[in-house]
Design a protein around this motif. Sequence first.
Motif, mmCIF file in Angstrom:
data_model
loop_
_atom_site.group_PDB
_atom_site.id
_atom_site.type_symbol
_atom_site.label_atom_id
_atom_site.label_comp_id
_atom_site.label_asym_id
_atom_site.label_seq_id
_atom_site.Cartn_x
_atom_site.Cartn_y
_atom_site.Cartn_z
ATOM 1 N N LEU A 1 -29.428 -47.526 -39.403
ATOM 2 C CA LEU A 1 -30.079 -47.582 -38.103
ATOM 3 C C LEU A 1 -30.543 -46.170 -37.766
ATOM 4 N N ILE B 1 -31.639 -43.329 -35.420
ATOM 5 C CA ILE B 1 -31.534 -42.861 -34.030
ATOM 6 C C ILE B 1 -32.234 -41.514 -33.980
ATOM 7 N N ASN C 1 -32.832 -45.427 -30.000
ATOM 8 C CA ASN C 1 -32.658 -46.415 -31.061
ATOM 9 C C ASN C 1 -34.045 -46.922 -31.455
ATOM 10 N N VAL D 1 -29.686 -44.897 -26.252
ATOM 11 C CA VAL D 1 -28.301 -45.260 -26.525
ATOM 12 C C VAL D 1 -27.398 -44.066 -26.239
ATOM 13 N N ILE E 1 -23.398 -45.820 -30.298
ATOM 14 C CA ILE E 1 -23.451 -45.481 -31.725
ATOM 15 C C ILE E 1 -22.111 -45.792 -32.389
ATOM 16 N N VAL F 1 -25.554 -45.459 -39.568
ATOM 17 C CA VAL F 1 -26.533 -44.849 -38.675
ATOM 18 C C VAL F 1 -27.006 -43.535 -39.272
#
Length: 186
Positions: A8, A10, A20, A27, A32, A42
């Motif tokens: 993911l 970020i 995000n 976020v 997280i 992440v």
Amino acid sequence: MAQAQEPLLIKRYASRRLYNTETSDYVTLDDIAGFIRAGREVKIVDLKSGDDLTRQFLLQIIAEHESRGESVLPIAVLNDLVRSYTSQAQSVVPDFLAMSFDMLKQGQSAMMENMSAINPMASMPGFEAMRAQQEAFMKAMTGGLGKGWSGPSAEEEDAPTPAREEDELSQIKRQLAELQNKLSKL
């Protein structure tokens, strides 16, 4: 997970806000941490420079949990980690930690398999839910460390001997007792 999922992404803006890219919203560090507990990798990058900030933010999440009294790392371990940054041990510590978490996950998996194979409770209603909770707990405790383990070796795949099974069961019981002791202290 059947297939590897992309981390993911970020992005950290100049205002220090975290964005995000999948959901197009801002976020927090708690968000997280939740993604990671749910099993998601992440990657946090600085929008302007492109620098990877993931390690910095993961350490910040750990520090916040520790400062709130949610201690997982004993003082002796923290001291040893600090020492490892100024010694020859620096190159050994990451591998040691990864192997330790691998062993913890292996022990948990073996324990759960043995529980369902030899435990009469396995047929009781709600046992699978309890097992799923324990697996989720272990996943949360171990995070993404030790992902290099790919399963048992060819030797380990051979049919286990009764003595080896007994030894493994004793080892699992010992590890379970140690984990229960640590949990009771928390």
